[in-house]
Enzyme design. Structure first.
Site, PDB file in Angstrom:
ATOM      1  CG  HIS A 138       9.973 -22.219 -12.185  1.00 40.26           C
ATOM      2  ND1 HIS A 138      10.217 -21.026 -12.776  1.00 40.26           N
ATOM      3  CD2 HIS A 138      11.300 -22.442 -11.697  1.00 40.26           C
ATOM      4  CE1 HIS A 138      11.533 -20.688 -12.875  1.00 40.26           C
ATOM      5  NE2 HIS A 138      12.090 -21.679 -12.022  1.00 40.26           N
TER       6      HIS A 138
ATOM      7  CG  ASP B  83      15.394 -26.375  -6.539  1.00 38.78           C
ATOM      8  OD1 ASP B  83      14.867 -25.234  -6.626  1.00 38.78           O
ATOM      9  OD2 ASP B  83      16.599 -26.462  -6.317  1.00 38.78           O
TER      10      ASP B  83
HETATM   11  C1  SDX Z   1      14.144 -22.090  -8.194  1.00 39.20           C
HETATM   12  O1  SDX Z   1      13.194 -17.925 -10.879  1.00 39.20           O
HETATM   13  C2  SDX Z   1      14.114 -19.006 -11.091  1.00 39.20           C
HETATM   14  O2  SDX Z   1      14.383 -19.117 -12.348  1.00 39.20           O
HETATM   15  C3  SDX Z   1      14.342 -19.968  -9.819  1.00 39.20           C
HETATM   16  C4  SDX Z   1      15.144 -21.128 -10.293  1.00 39.20           C
HETATM   17  C5  SDX Z   1      16.602 -20.858 -10.825  1.00 39.20           C
HETATM   18  O3  SDX Z   1      17.144 -21.603 -11.360  1.00 39.20           O
HETATM   19  O4  SDX Z   1      17.159 -19.711 -10.270  1.00 39.20           O
HETATM   20  O5  SDX Z   1      14.647 -21.850 -11.225  1.00 39.20           O
HETATM   21  C6  SDX Z   1      15.472 -22.070  -8.846  1.00 39.20           C
HETATM   22  O6  SDX Z   1      13.922 -21.266  -7.098  1.00 39.20           O
HETATM   23  C7  SDX Z   1      13.038 -23.198  -8.256  1.00 39.20           C
HETATM   24  C8  SDX Z   1      11.676 -22.897  -7.616  1.00 39.20           C
HETATM   25  C9  SDX Z   1      12.174 -23.687  -6.048  1.00 39.20           C
HETATM   26  N1  SDX Z   1      11.072 -23.432  -5.303  1.00 39.20           N
HETATM   27  C10 SDX Z   1      10.176 -24.280  -4.821  1.00 39.20           C
HETATM   28  O7  SDX Z   1      10.429 -25.643  -5.080  1.00 39.20           O
HETATM   29  C11 SDX Z   1       9.120 -23.986  -3.712  1.00 39.20           C
HETATM   30  C12 SDX Z   1       7.950 -24.351  -3.896  1.00 39.20           C
HETATM   31  N2  SDX Z   1       7.241 -23.467  -4.970  1.00 39.20           N
HETATM   32  C13 SDX Z   1       6.475 -22.376  -4.616  1.00 39.20           C
HETATM   33  O8  SDX Z   1       6.890 -21.765  -3.463  1.00 39.20           O
HETATM   34  C14 SDX Z   1       6.542 -21.637  -5.811  1.00 39.20           C
HETATM   35  O9  SDX Z   1       5.802 -22.406  -6.813  1.00 39.20           O
HETATM   36  C15 SDX Z   1       7.548 -20.576  -6.382  1.00 39.20           C
HETATM   37  C16 SDX Z   1       7.999 -19.704  -5.539  1.00 39.20           C
HETATM   38  C17 SDX Z   1       8.599 -21.457  -6.946  1.00 39.20           C
HETATM   39  C18 SDX Z   1       6.623 -19.836  -7.638  1.00 39.20           C
HETATM   40  O10 SDX Z   1       5.982 -19.119  -6.603  1.00 39.20           O
HETATM   41  P1  SDX Z   1       4.827 -17.847  -7.511  1.00 39.20           P
HETATM   42  O11 SDX Z   1       5.222 -17.860  -9.061  1.00 39.20           O
HETATM   43  O12 SDX Z   1       4.998 -16.584  -6.731  1.00 39.20           O
HETATM   44  O13 SDX Z   1       3.477 -18.772  -7.866  1.00 39.20           O
HETATM   45  P2  SDX Z   1       2.426 -18.800  -6.462  1.00 39.20           P
HETATM   46  O14 SDX Z   1       3.214 -18.521  -5.214  1.00 39.20           O
HETATM   47  O15 SDX Z   1       1.822 -17.332  -6.661  1.00 39.20           O
HETATM   48  O16 SDX Z   1       1.573 -19.788  -6.753  1.00 39.20           O
HETATM   49  C19 SDX Z   1       0.590 -19.811  -7.748  1.00 39.20           C
HETATM   50  C20 SDX Z   1      -0.492 -20.618  -7.137  1.00 39.20           C
HETATM   51  C21 SDX Z   1      -0.800 -20.381  -5.557  1.00 39.20           C
HETATM   52  O17 SDX Z   1      -2.053 -20.633  -5.417  1.00 39.20           O
HETATM   53  P3  SDX Z   1      -3.288 -19.614  -5.338  1.00 39.20           P
HETATM   54  O18 SDX Z   1      -2.816 -18.635  -4.341  1.00 39.20           O
HETATM   55  O19 SDX Z   1      -3.458 -19.103  -7.020  1.00 39.20           O
HETATM   56  O20 SDX Z   1      -4.427 -20.247  -5.125  1.00 39.20           O
HETATM   57  O21 SDX Z   1      -0.170 -22.052  -7.058  1.00 39.20           O
HETATM   58  C22 SDX Z   1       0.275 -22.413  -5.606  1.00 39.20           C
HETATM   59  C23 SDX Z   1       0.077 -21.325  -4.697  1.00 39.20           C
HETATM   60  O22 SDX Z   1      -0.418 -21.575  -3.554  1.00 39.20           O
HETATM   61  N3  SDX Z   1       1.492 -22.987  -5.426  1.00 39.20           N
HETATM   62  C24 SDX Z   1       1.840 -24.195  -4.916  1.00 39.20           C
HETATM   63  C25 SDX Z   1       2.954 -24.334  -4.839  1.00 39.20           C
HETATM   64  N4  SDX Z   1       3.551 -23.705  -5.853  1.00 39.20           N
HETATM   65  C26 SDX Z   1       2.731 -22.648  -6.180  1.00 39.20           C
HETATM   66  N5  SDX Z   1       0.676 -24.969  -4.150  1.00 39.20           N
HETATM   67  C27 SDX Z   1       1.489 -26.142  -3.800  1.00 39.20           C
HETATM   68  N6  SDX Z   1       2.776 -26.310  -3.315  1.00 39.20           N
HETATM   69  C28 SDX Z   1       3.487 -25.464  -4.296  1.00 39.20           C
HETATM   70  N7  SDX Z   1       4.829 -25.853  -4.551  1.00 39.20           N
END
Ligand code: SDX
Length: 434
Positions: free
Chosen positions: A311, A369
Site C-alpha cells: 500500500h 483487497d
Molecule cells: C487500494 O491509496 C489508497 O488508499 C488505495 C486504497 C483505498 O482505499 O482507496 O487503499 C485501495 O488501492 C489498495 C491497494 C490495492 N492494490 C494492490 O493490492 C495491488 C498490489 N499492490 C501494489 O501494486 C502496490 O503495493 C501499490 C500500488 C498498492 C503501492 O505501490 P507504491 O506505493 O507505488 O509502491 P511501489 O510500487 O513503489 O512498491 C515499493 C516496492 C517495489 O519494489 P522496489 O522497486 O523498491 O524494488 O515494493 C514492491 C515494488 O516492486 N511491491 C511489491 C508489491 N507492492 C509493492 N512486490 C510484490 N507484490 C506487491 N504487491
C-alpha cells in the site's frame, strides 16, 4: 470555507544562492506540511513529486490514515468502532456531515436515500447498448456519467441544495445501477429497489432475487456486506478520490466527477485489486504453489505483484484487512464454507509473505483487497462485480470529498506542472522535404 491553518514556523530553502522561507502548518494529527504554493512565483522553480508520494493536495477534515501504525479514522472515529456499532448509512451521514446522526437525523437520512433509490425508467435503456459480456465496471461508469443527462435539477454546483440532492441521489442510486449492471450481464430482468429493506439487503435483493421465487435476505450475509461497505467508504486522497477532486475543480457536475472516480478505481493497482487478488488465488489454487508465486513477486524483472499486498500509505497491516479477515471467517462459517480452499490458500500465503524478508523489508502487508474478494465470492458475487461493489461503497467518500472541495475557498482548478525534458526547439521542415 478554508480550514484555519496553524502556522508553526518556516522551512528555509536556498536556490541559486537565494534563501526562501516557506510556512510550515501543523495538522490536528499526522505529518506537518510545508506550503510551497508561492515557491514558483518567488523562485521560478517547481517541486517534483511523481505519484505525489510527499505531496498534500488539500486540507481535509474527513478521513485520516496513519500508515505507520495502521490506523484509519472517519471524522476522528476509529474504523473498527464504526464497523462494530453503526451501519453504512450512519457512516455515510458521518462522512458527509462531520458528526454522527441522532435518531431523528438518521431516520430522515435513511428515508431520503430509500426514496431516491429508483432510476429514471428511461435510463434502463442505456444498458441495452452494452454487450451482455461487457465488464460491469464499464457499464457502471457509463451509466453514472449518464445521470447528468437526466438529473439536470441537481447539477448546479454553486447551489448547496442541488449539491445535497445530487449527493443523496448518487448514494441512493449507485446500488440500483450496480445491481442492474449485474442483472444485465446475466440476461436476467432488472429488480426494482424495495423501500422496506435496509441498504445492503436491498442491494442483495436487487442482485439475487428472480421473478419465479421469493428471495429471502440472509441477515448475517447482508450485515457482513454492510460492514464491507463501511470499510470501503473513504480513504483520504487515494487515486480515485484525487481524480474526483481534480475533475470537480474544473466545475464539472457531480455525476461526471463520480464517473471519473469509478474509472480511476478500476485499475488493478487500486480498486481493481480485489478482482485481481481473487484471480491470483484462483491461479495459485493450492498451498503447494505459493512458493512459486512468492518467487515471481520478488523477481524485479517479473511484472507480477502479489495482489492484495502492499500500500502507498500503510507500511503496517491495513486495519481494514484485519476486520475483513474476521468478517470473512464469520461469512464462511455462516455458509458452512470454513474449509473453503481459497481461504486456506489466502491464509497460508499471508503467513509465508509476512515471514519473508522481501515483504518484511518493503513493509508489504495484506491490504483491504486481500480478503474482500473471498467474502464477496462467498456472498454470491462474481469476480467482475467486486470493483463495482468497491465503487458503490466509495461513492459516499468521493462525494463527501467533492463537497468539501467545493466549499473550500482555497481550492481552484487543479493544474500541476512538469519537468519538461522534450526538445527545446526544432526547425520545421515541410513534408515534401522530409
Ligand atoms: C487500494 O491509496 C489508497 O488508499 C488505495 C486504497 C483505498 O482505499 O482507496 O487503499 C485501495 O488501492 C489498495 C491497494 C490495492 N492494490 C494492490 O493490492 C495491488 C498490489 N499492490 C501494489 O501494486 C502496490 O503495493 C501499490 C500500488 C498498492 C503501492 O505501490 P507504491 O506505493 O507505488 O509502491 P511501489 O510500487 O513503489 O512498491 C515499493 C516496492 C517495489 O519494489 P522496489 O522497486 O523498491 O524494488 O515494493 C514492491 C515494488 O516492486 N511491491 C511489491 C508489491 N507492492 C509493492 N512486490 C510484490 N507484490 C506487491 N504487491
Amino acid at each position: 470555507m478554508a480550514v484555519k491553518k496553524n502556522e508553526t514556523g518556516t522551512a528555509q530553502i536556498e536556490i541559486n544562492g537565494t534563501k526562501y522561507d516557506l510556512p510550515i502548518y501543523k495538522p490536528s494529527i499526522g505529518p506537518e506540511v510545508v506550503d510551497i504554493s508561492k515557491l514558483y512565483a518567488q523562485a521560478n522553480v517547481f517541486t517534483y513529486d511523481p505519484g505525489f508520494t510527499s505531496t498534500a493536495n488539500c486540507s481535509s477534515t474527513i478521513t485520516y490514515v496513519d500508515g505507520e501504525n495502521g490506523i484509519l479514522l472517519y471524522r476522528g472515529y476509529k474504523i473498527d468502532e464504526l464497523v462494530e456499532n453503526t451501519d453504512f448509512l450512519e457512516v455515510s451521514y458521518l462522512l458527509l456531515n462531520g458528526e454522527l446522526p441522532n435518531k431523528k437525523e438518521k431516520e430522515e437520512f435513511d428515508n431520503a436515500v430509500t426514496y431516491h433509490s429508483m432510476l429514471h425508467e428511461q435510463m434502463t435503456r442505456f444498458y441495452q447498448g452494452f454487450r451482455r459480456d461487457a465488464h460491469p465496471m464499464a457499464i457502471t461508469c457509463g451509466v453514472i456519467g449518464a445521470l447528468s443527462a437526466f438529473y439536470h435539477d441537481s447539477t448546479d454546483i454553486s447551489d448547496a441544495h442541488q449539491r445535497m440532492v445530487a449527493t443523496r441521489r448518487l448514494i441512493a442510486k449507485m446500488p440500483t445501477i450496480a445491481a442492474m449492471a449485474y442483472k444485465y450481464t446475466l440476461g436476467q430482468p432488472f429488480v426494482y429497489p424495495r423501500n422496506d429493506l435496509d441498504y445492503a439487503s436491498n442491494f442483495m435483493h436487487m442482485c439475487f432475487s428472480v421473478p419465479p421465487e421469493e428471495y429471502k435476505v440472509n441477515e448475517i450475509l447482508s450485515s457482513a456486506l454492510d460492514k464491507v461497505f463501511i470499510l470501503h467508504a473513504d480513504h483520504e486522497q487515494n487515486a480515485s478520490t484525487s481524480t474526483v477532486r481534480l475533475a470537480g475543480s474544473s466545475g464539472a457536475n457531480p455525476f461526471a466527477c463520480i464517473a471519473a472516480g469509478v474509472a480511476s478505481l478500476w485499475g488493478p493497482a487500486h480498486g481493481g485489486a480485489n478482482e485481481a487478488a481473487l484471480n491470483m488465488l484462483d491461479e495459485i489454487q493450492t498451498p503447494d504453489n505459493i512458493t512459486k508465486f512468492i518467487k515471481k513477486a520478488k523477481d524485479s524483472s517479473d511484472p507480477f505483484r502479489l495482489m492484495g499486498f502492499g500500500h502507498r500509505v500503510y507500511k503496517s497491516y491495513d486495519p481494514r484487512a484485519k476486520i475483513m479477515q474476521k468478517t470473512c471467517h464469520e461469512v464462511l462459517d455462516a455458509l458452512g464454507l470454513k474449509d473453503d480452499p481459497l481461504l486456506k490458500v489466502a491464509m497460508e500465503l499471508e503467513k509465508i509473505a509476512l515471514e519473508d524478508p522481501y515483504f518484511v523489508e518493503k513493509k508489504l502487508y495484506p491490504n483491504v483487497d486481500f480478503y474482500s474478494g473471498i467474502i464477496l465470492r462467498a456472498l454470491g458475487f462474481p469476480k467482475d462485480m467486486f470493483t463495482v461493489l468497491f465503487a458503490l461503497a466509495r461513492t459516499v467518500g468521493w462525494i463527501s470529498q467533492w463537497n468539501e472541495m467545493i466549499e473550500d475557498s482555497e481550492q481552484r482548478i487543479g493544474r500541476p506542472r512538469q519537468l519538461y525534458m522534450g526538445n527545446a526547439s526544432k526547425e520545421f521542415i515541410k513534408i515534401e522535404d522530409r
